[in-house]
Design a protein around this motif. Structure first.
Motif, mmCIF file in Angstrom:
data_model
loop_
_atom_site.group_PDB
_atom_site.id
_atom_site.type_symbol
_atom_site.label_atom_id
_atom_site.label_comp_id
_atom_site.label_asym_id
_atom_site.label_seq_id
_atom_site.Cartn_x
_atom_site.Cartn_y
_atom_site.Cartn_z
ATOM 1 N N GLY A 242 0.786 -1.221 0.000
ATOM 2 C CA GLY A 242 0.000 0.000 0.000
ATOM 3 C C GLY A 242 0.817 1.269 0.000
ATOM 4 N N LYS A 243 2.141 1.164 0.023
ATOM 5 C CA LYS A 243 3.011 2.333 0.005
ATOM 6 C C LYS A 243 3.684 2.438 -1.364
ATOM 7 N N GLN A 244 4.144 3.652 -1.698
ATOM 8 C CA GLN A 244 4.725 3.898 -3.012
ATOM 9 C C GLN A 244 6.135 4.459 -2.898
ATOM 10 N N THR A 245 6.955 4.105 -3.888
ATOM 11 C CA THR A 245 8.310 4.635 -3.973
ATOM 12 C C THR A 245 8.722 4.650 -5.431
ATOM 13 N N PHE A 246 9.946 5.121 -5.673
ATOM 14 C CA PHE A 246 10.531 5.081 -7.016
ATOM 15 C C PHE A 246 11.863 4.373 -6.949
ATOM 16 N N VAL A 247 12.227 3.693 -8.029
ATOM 17 C CA VAL A 247 13.453 2.928 -8.102
ATOM 18 C C VAL A 247 14.132 3.208 -9.430
ATOM 19 N N THR A 248 15.466 3.083 -9.460
ATOM 20 C CA THR A 248 16.241 3.215 -10.695
ATOM 21 C C THR A 248 16.684 1.830 -11.143
ATOM 22 N N PRO A 249 17.198 1.686 -12.355
ATOM 23 C CA PRO A 249 17.693 0.370 -12.791
ATOM 24 C C PRO A 249 18.800 -0.185 -11.903
ATOM 25 N N LYS A 250 19.516 0.688 -11.181
ATOM 26 C CA LYS A 250 20.566 0.220 -10.288
ATOM 27 C C LYS A 250 20.010 -0.251 -8.949
ATOM 28 N N GLY A 251 18.705 -0.113 -8.776
ATOM 29 C CA GLY A 251 18.078 -0.606 -7.569
ATOM 30 C C GLY A 251 18.017 0.398 -6.439
ATOM 31 N N GLU A 252 18.397 1.654 -6.680
ATOM 32 C CA GLU A 252 18.350 2.655 -5.628
ATOM 33 C C GLU A 252 16.900 3.013 -5.329
ATOM 34 N N LEU A 253 16.509 2.957 -4.059
ATOM 35 C CA LEU A 253 15.118 3.178 -3.666
ATOM 36 C C LEU A 253 14.979 4.452 -2.853
ATOM 37 N N LEU A 254 13.866 5.134 -3.072
ATOM 38 C CA LEU A 254 13.442 6.201 -2.162
ATOM 39 C C LEU A 254 12.721 5.546 -0.994
ATOM 40 N N PRO A 255 12.518 6.282 0.076
ATOM 41 C CA PRO A 255 11.654 5.743 1.136
ATOM 42 C C PRO A 255 10.243 5.523 0.601
ATOM 43 N N TYR A 256 9.469 4.719 1.295
ATOM 44 C CA TYR A 256 8.086 4.473 0.910
ATOM 45 C C TYR A 256 7.192 5.551 1.528
ATOM 46 N N PHE A 257 6.224 6.001 0.722
ATOM 47 C CA PHE A 257 5.274 7.022 1.155
ATOM 48 C C PHE A 257 3.860 6.553 0.840
ATOM 49 N N GLU A 258 2.878 7.284 1.405
ATOM 50 C CA GLU A 258 1.488 6.947 1.097
ATOM 51 C C GLU A 258 1.243 7.022 -0.413
ATOM 52 N N GLU A 259 1.774 8.074 -1.013
ATOM 53 C CA GLU A 259 1.774 8.207 -2.467
ATOM 54 C C GLU A 259 3.082 8.866 -2.872
ATOM 55 N N ALA A 260 3.527 8.598 -4.083
ATOM 56 C CA ALA A 260 4.742 9.222 -4.605
ATOM 57 C C ALA A 260 4.523 9.550 -6.075
ATOM 58 N N ARG A 261 4.972 10.728 -6.465
ATOM 59 C CA ARG A 261 4.827 11.163 -7.852
ATOM 60 C C ARG A 261 6.152 11.728 -8.348
ATOM 61 N N TYR A 262 6.305 11.654 -9.654
ATOM 62 C CA TYR A 262 7.556 12.059 -10.303
ATOM 63 C C TYR A 262 7.500 13.536 -10.676
ATOM 64 N N LEU A 263 8.565 14.295 -10.310
ATOM 65 C CA LEU A 263 8.680 15.676 -10.762
ATOM 66 C C LEU A 263 9.729 15.792 -11.876
ATOM 67 N N ASP A 264 11.013 15.647 -11.529
ATOM 68 C CA ASP A 264 12.047 15.810 -12.557
ATOM 69 C C ASP A 264 13.162 14.785 -12.480
ATOM 70 N N GLY A 265 13.025 13.738 -11.679
ATOM 71 C CA GLY A 265 14.061 12.728 -11.542
ATOM 72 C C GLY A 265 14.902 12.919 -10.301
ATOM 73 N N ARG A 266 15.074 14.158 -9.873
ATOM 74 C CA ARG A 266 15.728 14.422 -8.589
ATOM 75 C C ARG A 266 14.678 14.637 -7.502
ATOM 76 N N TYR A 267 13.676 15.444 -7.832
ATOM 77 C CA TYR A 267 12.630 15.769 -6.866
ATOM 78 C C TYR A 267 11.374 14.945 -7.139
ATOM 79 N N PHE A 268 10.737 14.505 -6.069
ATOM 80 C CA PHE A 268 9.497 13.731 -6.126
ATOM 81 C C PHE A 268 8.505 14.340 -5.135
ATOM 82 N N ASP A 269 7.273 14.523 -5.595
ATOM 83 C CA ASP A 269 6.261 14.978 -4.635
ATOM 84 C C ASP A 269 5.656 13.746 -3.973
ATOM 85 N N VAL A 270 5.645 13.761 -2.634
ATOM 86 C CA VAL A 270 5.277 12.582 -1.859
ATOM 87 C C VAL A 270 4.216 12.978 -0.819
ATOM 88 N N LYS A 271 3.409 11.983 -0.475
ATOM 89 C CA LYS A 271 2.312 12.215 0.463
ATOM 90 C C LYS A 271 2.547 11.405 1.722
#
Length: 814
Positions: free
Chosen positions: A112-141
């Motif tokens: 039920g949580k969302q995150t973003f991952v790269t091909p190298k497997g690097e993960l952001l923390p999990y959030f209620e929702e996560a959206r993509y801004l520009d690859g560096r910044y993500f808007d998260v809930k």
């Protein structure tokens, strides 16, 4: 799935089983069904996953890596993962959702949580929702509110205190701010949570969103606004008013029905005195480029340049912008001007457009060339050189020297004739010719031209026809010199001659036969007067008269066959001017049946040729000497690895073969035996496939009791890889595997001859038509009335969850 082919069309009938199996693919997976449950197993027999989410839409990781980087979203126990075509887990199957945003950023949902991952497997923390801004910044809930996470610093750049964000991700440049919503109103903040525009607006995400100093998607009380970020000033327009932001960032503003410009700090750039200010060709897809705008005042138009002001006063009826050039018209007369206002062509034309007819969609392509028009005729103006070609053509088009190349020439057509110009305005070919093409694309100096169906050659430097338009065909002569082969045709009766590109005739076009010799010379024979044949060296133009009337070139050598009567021929070296041996050959196409004549078909690329004389085959080299004297009854042409076979034929016998047999020997590129061993083969006509399997040599032996003929393999030094005990040996997967057959039993061997599967199987499931990847392990094999998977070690693969149950295999295609 990959189409499958069975060696024998057998049915595993009568098997009581709940397990169904398919062949392993090159990705190391096989589809199986066990107790009604469908899933894929890996080469270890473990369940890899249950299904592909969408097998027809693989993803590339990253996209520019090609097919080798394909990966598929797969499902196992209701959870999703990402698996490469090589059979490796990119993401384990533990996610509720996998979504692709870019080549290097994917959105995952887990528990039920969302995150973003790269091909190298690097993960952001999990959030209620996560959206993509520009690859560096993500808007998260989090906790019901939205903030911005910085993946570079791995911290919250903006605290989660907002109702939502919007961002111009498709803008031409990345902005340093986001649109933010708080308490139902929208404003602008930067990535340090500084408020750039207060929260006082309504907002809709639409195509007019920007990433510069202006906000064009805000409204207040239902009225659309332009908001300036640095100053916070608002600019409103009524529904019937028109506002625009120029490429330099200037805003077109309206005051009392007149338009002016203000810059990004709201300073006046142009006073509001204009009836219209607009970007050039805004709706025509004209490939517009440059910091320009068209201004209109008192029904006249001019040009504004960002940072420069008005550079063309509004004194014109029509204005067109082509890169940094302007087409201006007054009273129906068009002229061409540069950005300084200098008249390159004063008004005096009925139209001026860019040379590129597709300029409206693809841009100028860096070409500063224009078409001028007077009434129905077109001319040319080359802005960079100042050359003008007066209107005199019905059509003008860009041309390339060969298919698929960029255009480098311009052709002007008038009454079916074409003139040719380069991009500097130099006339390369005047009117007077119906067709033209470069004689050789490596050098565009000479053009083959056509008039009234006849061809000649035009020199674009001397501006003369150097070879008269008397020929039906003209093509470059072999060798590196400047010569051409000229051909006249009369009812398919060709006559050949040679001309130098200075116009001199080297050989009159009277010869009825022509052959190319070793890519460096041409051989001519059959002139009406019965004169001897002639050889022209294309490298230096040297002319040699041969001591015979009839000649024929031979592949891969400078040697030729010469003949006085077109029946009996000798092998001749035209450069050294000598007969190379004492053999007398049958001249090609003479259909001679004299058994005293030798027969030579071709020289191979290693400089050797089989010659048949007295009914026997031997090998000669290009000096004419025997490398192997006539001995063989049959001979195979050299293959791509410069190997051949010589064979002695023996008549039929009851104890060996009713059709007879041959004893054969392998011969290398030097004409000497690869190995001294002599083998027995069938008496059929020799073919490569009968004697070579991949890099290996097919060796054969016979059974003295049964007369059976069996095959095996040896390497090129005679080492036996597989003994000659098989009916069939076929190479697969780049000689990695060999399919073995003896009677109706099959087996598999490795490249070193190691037996992987003994020749005991009634059936093997493989693609016999795919020699490059037809065998995949584990391999389904059928023996003792049972299908099983066998590994490359020859062991039975134990599939998890199947136990000792027998497999049921569909023996057709699927």
């Amino acid at each position: 799935m990959v189409g499958l082919f069975l060696l024998l069309a057998m049915e595993a009938s009568g098997q009581t089983t709940t397990a169904e199996a398919e062949r392993f693919g090159t990705d190391g997976l096989a589809h199986v069904v066990v107790s009604g449950r469908s899933f894929y197993i890996d080469t270890q027999g473990n369940r890899a996953f249950d299904a592909y989410e969408n097998p027809d839409q693989p993803w590339l990781i990253p996209a520019d890596e090609g097919d080798s980087a394909k990966a598929y979203i797969v499902v196992r126990d209701g959870l999703k993962g990402l698996r490469s075509v090589q059979g490796k887990w990119v993401l384990p199957p533990e996610f509720e959702q996998v979504e692709f945003y870019t080549d290097d950023c994917w959105k995952l949902t887990k528990a039920g949580k969302q995150t973003f991952v790269t091909p190298k497997g690097e993960l952001l923390p999990y959030f209620e929702e996560a959206r993509y801004l520009d690859g560096r910044y993500f808007d998260v809930k989090t906790d019901g509110k939205w903030g911005i996470y910085d993946s570079r610093t791995q911290r919250m750049a903006v605290p989660a205190v907002y109702d939502g964000f919007d961002y111009c991700g498709g803008c031409g440049r990345k902005s340093d701010y986001v649109y933010a919503q708080q308490n139902g109103k929208w404003g602008v903040i930067d990535f340090n949570n500084n408020v750039r525009v207060p929260f006082a607006y309504e907002h809709g995400h639409w195509g007019g969103m920007r990433s510069d100093a202006w906000i064009s998607s805000f409204s207040k009380n239902g009225k659309s606004l332009f908001v300036n970020i640095p100053t916070g000033k608002e600019f409103a327009a009524d529904d019937d008013e028109w506002m625009e932001i120029l490429s330099g960032g200037e805003l077109v503003v309206e005051i009392n029905g007149k338009y002016g410009l203000i810059d990004t700090l709201c300073r006046e750039v142009l006073p509001p005195v204009y009836a219209r200010i607009a970007t050039p060709n805004p709706n025509d897809y004209r490939g517009y480029y440059g910091p320009y705008a068209i201004v209109e005042k008192d029904r006249k138009k001019g040009v504004y340049e960002s940072g420069q002001g008005i550079i063309i006063q509004p004194e014109w009826d029509e204005v067109r912008v082509y890169d940094d050039y302007f087409v201006l018209a007054r009273d129906g007369q068009y002229g061409l001007y540069d950005r300084t206002g200098n008249a390159l062509l004063p008004p005096g034309y009925t139209d001026i457009t860019h040379i590129n007819d597709y300029f409206y969609s693809s841009g100028s392509e860096g070409i500063a060339i224009f078409k001028t028009k007077q009434k129905a005729l077109y001319g040319l103006f080359f802005a960079e050189t100042g050359v003008e070609i007066p209107p005199g053509f019905h059509e003008i088009d860009l041309k390339s020297l060969s298919y698929g190349q960029e255009a480098t020439r311009i052709a002007g057509e008038f009454q079916g004739e074409e003139a040719v110009f380069d991009f500097n305005g130099n006339e390369l070919l005047p009117l007077g010719y119906e067709e033209w093409e470069p004689l050789d694309t490596a050098s565009a100096r000479y053009l083959m031209v056509t008039k009234q169906g006849k061809r000649g050659v035009y020199d674009t430097q001397s501006k003369n026809v150097v070879i008269p338009l008397d020929f039906d065909h003209i093509r470059p002569f072999p060798g590196a010199g400047e010569r051409v082969l000229a051909v006249t045709s009369d009812n398919d009766d060709n006559r050949y001659g040679v001309y130098a590109l200075d116009g001199s005739e080297m050989l009159p076009p009277v010869f009825s036969a022509y052959n190319e010799v070793a890519g460096i010379a041409g051989l001519f024979s059959g002139d009406p007067e019965g004169s001897n044949a002639v050889l022209i060296d294309g490298r230096n133009g040297a002319k040699t008269t041969l001591p015979a009337r009839y000649t024929c070139a031979l592949e891969n050598t400078v040697l030729v066959l010469i003949s006085d009567d077109s029946t009996r021929a000798r092998l001749y070296h035209p450069v050294e001017k000598r007969i190379v041996n004492d053999l007398e050959f049958a001249f090609p196409y003479s259909y001679a049946t004299d058994n005293r004549l030798a027969y030579l078909q071709r020289f191979a690329s290693n400089g050797l040729a089989w010659v048949q004389t007295g009914g026997l085959y031997g090998l000669i080299d290009t000096t004419g000497r025997w490398v192997r004297k006539p001995f063989y009854d049959k001979a195979l042409d050299f293959d791509g690895k410069k190997r051949t076979v010589g064979a002695k034929a023996y008549p039929a016998s009851d104890w060996r073969s009713s059709a007879g047999y041959v004893a054969y020997q392998f011969i290398g590129s030097d004409g000497q035996p690869l190995i001294n061993q002599v083998y027995t083969g069938p008496n059929e006509f020799l073919m490569d496939m009968d004697y070579f399997v991949g890099n290996y040599l097919v060796i054969r032996d016979f059974d003295a009791e049964t007369g059976g003929l069996y095959m095996g393999l040896a390497d090129t030094v005679g080492k036996v890889i597989l003994p000659p005990v098989y009916d069939v040996v076929e190479a697969f997967n780049g000689n990695r595997y060999f399919l073995l057959q003896k009677g109706q039993k099959f087996g598999i061997a490795g490249s070193d001859g190691r037996i992987i599967l003994p020749v005991e199987f009634d059936n093997l499931l493989l693609n016999r038509y795919d020699k490059e990847a037809g065998i995949t392990f584990p391999l389904l094999g059928y023996r003792s009335a049972e299908w099983k998977y066998y590994t490359e070690n020859g062991d039975v693969l134990q599939v998890k969850g199947v136990g000792d149950k027998a497999w049921s295999v569909n023996t057709g295609f699927w």
